[in-house]
Design a protein around this motif. Structure first.
Motif, PDB file in Angstrom:
ATOM      1  N   THR A 132      54.085  30.241  29.886  1.00 31.80           N
ATOM      2  CA  THR A 132      52.876  29.998  30.657  1.00 31.80           C
ATOM      3  C   THR A 132      51.869  31.105  30.434  1.00 31.80           C
ATOM      4  OG1 THR A 132      53.797  31.177  32.493  1.00 31.80           O
ATOM      5  CG2 THR A 132      54.104  28.793  32.482  1.00 31.80           C
ATOM      6  N   THR A 133      50.617  30.930  30.920  1.00 34.42           N
ATOM      7  CA  THR A 133      49.579  31.931  30.732  1.00 34.42           C
ATOM      8  C   THR A 133      49.313  32.639  32.043  1.00 34.42           C
ATOM      9  OG1 THR A 133      47.875  30.307  31.183  1.00 34.42           O
ATOM     10  CG2 THR A 133      48.519  30.627  28.894  1.00 34.42           C
ATOM     11  N   GLY A 161      50.731  26.220  52.919  1.00 36.06           N
ATOM     12  CA  GLY A 161      49.426  26.132  52.294  1.00 36.06           C
ATOM     13  C   GLY A 161      49.355  26.673  50.884  1.00 36.06           C
ATOM     14  N   THR A 162      50.475  27.152  50.347  1.00 36.35           N
ATOM     15  CA  THR A 162      50.473  27.711  48.985  1.00 36.35           C
ATOM     16  C   THR A 162      50.182  26.629  47.954  1.00 36.35           C
ATOM     17  OG1 THR A 162      52.064  29.428  49.588  1.00 36.35           O
ATOM     18  CG2 THR A 162      51.849  28.903  47.257  1.00 36.35           C
ATOM     19  N   ARG A 163      49.236  26.913  47.064  1.00 35.90           N
ATOM     20  CA  ARG A 163      48.888  25.974  46.003  1.00 35.90           C
ATOM     21  C   ARG A 163      49.352  26.462  44.631  1.00 35.90           C
ATOM     22  NH1 ARG A 163      42.648  24.202  47.612  1.00 35.90           N
ATOM     23  NH2 ARG A 163      43.096  23.590  49.768  1.00 35.90           N
ATOM     24  N   TYR A 164      49.432  27.779  44.466  1.00 34.97           N
ATOM     25  CA  TYR A 164      49.923  28.360  43.215  1.00 34.97           C
ATOM     26  C   TYR A 164      50.730  29.605  43.529  1.00 34.97           C
ATOM     27  CZ  TYR A 164      46.411  25.395  40.952  1.00 34.97           C
ATOM     28  OH  TYR A 164      45.667  24.333  40.545  1.00 34.97           O
ATOM     29  N   VAL A 165      51.606  29.942  42.590  1.00 36.26           N
ATOM     30  CA  VAL A 165      52.398  31.169  42.676  1.00 36.26           C
ATOM     31  C   VAL A 165      52.195  31.949  41.386  1.00 36.26           C
ATOM     32  CG1 VAL A 165      54.733  32.121  42.831  1.00 36.26           C
ATOM     33  CG2 VAL A 165      54.131  30.093  44.170  1.00 36.26           C
ATOM     34  N   SER A 166      52.065  33.238  41.485  1.00 32.66           N
ATOM     35  CA  SER A 166      51.975  34.097  40.297  1.00 32.66           C
ATOM     36  C   SER A 166      53.090  35.120  40.356  1.00 32.66           C
ATOM     37  CB  SER A 166      50.621  34.806  40.234  1.00 32.66           C
ATOM     38  OG  SER A 166      50.564  35.671  39.102  1.00 32.66           O
ATOM     39  N   ILE A 167      53.822  35.255  39.241  1.00 28.98           N
ATOM     40  CA  ILE A 167      54.896  36.246  39.156  1.00 28.98           C
ATOM     41  C   ILE A 167      54.526  37.290  38.115  1.00 28.98           C
ATOM     42  CG2 ILE A 167      57.312  36.650  38.563  1.00 28.98           C
ATOM     43  CD1 ILE A 167      58.002  33.923  39.613  1.00 28.98           C
ATOM     44  N   ASP A 168      54.584  38.530  38.517  1.00 34.60           N
ATOM     45  CA  ASP A 168      54.462  39.665  37.598  1.00 34.60           C
ATOM     46  C   ASP A 168      55.880  40.043  37.207  1.00 34.60           C
ATOM     47  OD1 ASP A 168      54.360  42.233  36.483  1.00 34.60           O
ATOM     48  OD2 ASP A 168      52.549  42.758  37.583  1.00 34.60           O
ATOM     49  N   ARG A 222      52.202  38.116  33.303  1.00 35.92           N
ATOM     50  CA  ARG A 222      52.154  37.355  34.542  1.00 35.92           C
ATOM     51  C   ARG A 222      52.102  35.870  34.247  1.00 35.92           C
ATOM     52  NH1 ARG A 222      47.701  40.918  38.021  1.00 35.92           N
ATOM     53  NH2 ARG A 222      49.047  42.759  38.332  1.00 35.92           N
ATOM     54  N   SER A 223      52.736  35.082  35.089  1.00 38.44           N
ATOM     55  CA  SER A 223      52.770  33.632  34.933  1.00 38.44           C
ATOM     56  C   SER A 223      52.253  32.978  36.205  1.00 38.44           C
ATOM     57  CB  SER A 223      54.202  33.145  34.663  1.00 38.44           C
ATOM     58  OG  SER A 223      54.709  33.691  33.471  1.00 38.44           O
ATOM     59  N   SER A 224      51.372  31.982  36.034  1.00 40.38           N
ATOM     60  CA  SER A 224      50.916  31.177  37.155  1.00 40.38           C
ATOM     61  C   SER A 224      51.748  29.903  37.198  1.00 40.38           C
ATOM     62  CB  SER A 224      49.430  30.839  36.991  1.00 40.38           C
ATOM     63  OG  SER A 224      48.960  30.110  38.104  1.00 40.38           O
ATOM     64  N   LEU A 225      52.376  29.640  38.335  1.00 39.58           N
ATOM     65  CA  LEU A 225      53.352  28.560  38.446  1.00 39.58           C
ATOM     66  C   LEU A 225      52.984  27.603  39.567  1.00 39.58           C
ATOM     67  CD1 LEU A 225      56.487  30.895  38.339  1.00 39.58           C
ATOM     68  CD2 LEU A 225      55.436  29.744  36.391  1.00 39.58           C
ATOM     69  N   SER A 226      53.536  26.412  39.487  1.00 32.47           N
ATOM     70  CA  SER A 226      53.398  25.457  40.581  1.00 32.47           C
ATOM     71  C   SER A 226      54.205  25.942  41.780  1.00 32.47           C
ATOM     72  CB  SER A 226      53.893  24.074  40.145  1.00 32.47           C
ATOM     73  OG  SER A 226      53.128  23.579  39.062  1.00 32.47           O
ATOM     74  N   PRO A 227      53.787  25.594  42.981  1.00 32.59           N
ATOM     75  CA  PRO A 227      54.481  26.089  44.173  1.00 32.59           C
ATOM     76  C   PRO A 227      55.782  25.343  44.434  1.00 32.59           C
ATOM     77  CG  PRO A 227      52.683  24.656  44.815  1.00 32.59           C
ATOM     78  CD  PRO A 227      52.596  24.787  43.323  1.00 32.59           C
ATOM     79  N   LYS A 228      56.834  25.762  43.763  1.00 33.44           N
ATOM     80  CA  LYS A 228      58.131  25.127  43.917  1.00 33.44           C
ATOM     81  C   LYS A 228      59.203  26.184  44.163  1.00 33.44           C
ATOM     82  CE  LYS A 228      57.055  21.260  40.805  1.00 33.44           C
ATOM     83  NZ  LYS A 228      57.466  20.544  39.557  1.00 33.44           N
ATOM     84  N   THR A 229      60.143  25.853  45.020  1.00 42.09           N
ATOM     85  CA  THR A 229      61.286  26.736  45.211  1.00 42.09           C
ATOM     86  C   THR A 229      62.272  26.528  44.065  1.00 42.09           C
ATOM     87  OG1 THR A 229      62.382  25.076  46.576  1.00 42.09           O
ATOM     88  CG2 THR A 229      61.024  26.712  47.720  1.00 42.09           C
TER      89      THR A 229
END
Length: 439
Positions: free
Chosen positions: A87-88, A241-248, A254-261
């Motif tokens: 991912t970007t 209310g989370t629409r996106y998640v970013s992990i460093d 860093r990756s921008s991800l869909s809000p999924k557990t």
């Protein structure tokens, strides 16, 4: 990823001369590339190893994590990393150091005189974009000229000063209609706008804003790993209310991800070079690295919060690799399936790459392609291009690997060449050659 290391043992694989059932066949190898010798090892195993010069692509080393290594993936990186290769990064990254950003000229001079007999304070109101924010998000104050007035003064000149409730103030310019503030601490703040007219009459308007850390539960599956070894970020709950998640991922990626557990796999081998858009293979990661997470909702990105710290241990141990010698190595039937073993004491191995070079009694040369088919070759360069550069990729299962040979093997020279990398990029090569004299 495809490892592009130099493999010195290849130089001992194919020669300009192959002895096949008493027939000497001379190929134009010297004209096509560097000389390589298909040594008649008479059933002996060559044990040559070298240090690789690793080249990877984003995000994983066999590769890209989301978060990025040989066989690594960094976006959502995978166990064959590579760093979640892959991912970007988010287009609007959250900030880790919140700042105050005035949108107006902070200097204006209050009038010192006003109309005689003016004892009425200005009236008005103001708005904020949100009364509940995550740390790292900004509150925006809005107040247009239609939102305040002085009923007594026919030529009102009203000074407006914003107290953000954290010890900082900002004077709004006469034509300003908004101001922005990003708080640096979790707390409840009272925003006060004080309006003062030329006669010195003042009125204070207030709004309350609560700043909190986003809720949610997340953790790391391991606290210590070898270079390139896979581990996971586990997200068990998300803020409402989370629409996106970013992990460093702790390696500048860093990756921008869909809000999924769920679990997001990654590994740590190299740092991401954002300037050049590639992994910096000049140095492998060692030591403690902290992974972080941020959340985006209608008010923007939160600040990054620590998920956990993982300690990355250096892996300088080359993997173990063997090509099994059959009980009757001179028989064609003994090589219907080529078998071997592969293991590693540190970061581990997942795959072996191999090929076969063989000759016929008439002197023809063939090699085994990555598609597991025989391809005739005439030069060393052709052998590399057709068969050796990529090789047949074989999965290692419980320390063993095996490849079934296609039909066509006959009496003559038969050479197996195999190599493997561990997850840290350490290389081991092996070769075994026999003369097939019986069916």
């Amino acid at each position: 990823m495809k490892f592009r290391h130099a493999r010195p043992l290849v130089a001992a694989i194919v020669s300009g001369v192959m002895v096949a059932a008493g027939v000497v066949f001379t190929s134009p190898a010297t004209a096509a590339g560097p000389a390589a010798t298909l040594a008649n090892l008479a059933g002996e195993s060559t044990d040559t190893t070298v240090d690789p010069t690793e080249t990877t692509t984003s995000p994983t080393a066999e590769e890209t994590t989301t978060s990025p290594t040989p066989e690594q993936t960094t976006t959502s990186p995978t166990p064959e990393q590579t760093t979640t290769e892959p991912t970007t990064p988010p287009t609007t990254p959250p900030t880790t150091e919140p700042t105050t950003t005035p949108t107006t000229d902070p200097t204006t001079t209050a009038p010192t005189t006003g109309p005689t007999g003016d004892a009425s304070a200005p009236t008005g109101t103001f708005r904020v974009n949100a009364t509940s924010l995550w740390l790292g998000q900004s509150v925006q104050l809005s107040q247009t000229s239609a939102d305040f007035q002085d009923d007594t003064d026919t030529d009102p000149q009203i000074t407006r000063v914003v107290n953000w409730g954290d010890g900082t103030t900002q004077t709004l310019a006469a034509g300003a209609s908004s101001a922005t503030k990003q708080y640096t601490r979790v707390a409840s703040y009272t925003i006060t706008v004080t309006m003062t007219d030329r006669a010195g009459n003042a009125r204070a308007l207030t709004r309350a804003v609560a700043v909190a850390n986003p809720s949610g539960k997340y953790s790391l599956s391991r606290s210590s790993v070898y270079q390139g070894y896979p581990f996971a970020v586990k997200i068990t709950s998300l803020p409402a209310g989370t629409r996106y998640v970013s992990i460093d991922w702790g390696n500048n990626y860093r990756s921008s991800l869909s809000p999924k557990t769920g679990s997001y796999n990654t590994s740590l081998l190299y740092d991401w070079d954002a300037t050049n858009g590639r992994w910096d293979t000049s140095r492998k990661i060692t030591g403690a690295r902290t992974l972080k997470i941020a959340f985006w909702n209608a008010n923007g990105w939160s600040a990054y919060r620590a998920i956990g710290t993982v300690r990355v241990q250096a892996d300088a141990v080359r993997p173990s690799l063997s090509i099994t010698k059959p009980s009757k190595p001179s028989r064609v039937s003994s090589w219907k399936t080529v078998r071997g073993t592969a293991s590693d004491k540190a970061s581990g191995v997942t795959h072996v790459w191999m090929t076969v070079a063989r000759s016929t009694s008439s002197g023809k040369l063939y090699c085994l392609t990555p598609q597991r088919k025989w391809k005739r070759f005439y030069t060393d360069a052709q052998f590399m291009t057709y068969c050796s550069n990529n090789g047949v990729r074989v999965t290692v299962s419980k320390g063993k690997w095996a490849v079934r040979m296609p039909s066509g093997v006959s009496r003559g020279q038969f050479l197996v060449y195999a190599w493997t990398f561990d997850r840290a990029g350490n290389l081991t090569e092996r070769a075994r050659q026999v003369t097939l004299t019986k069916s």
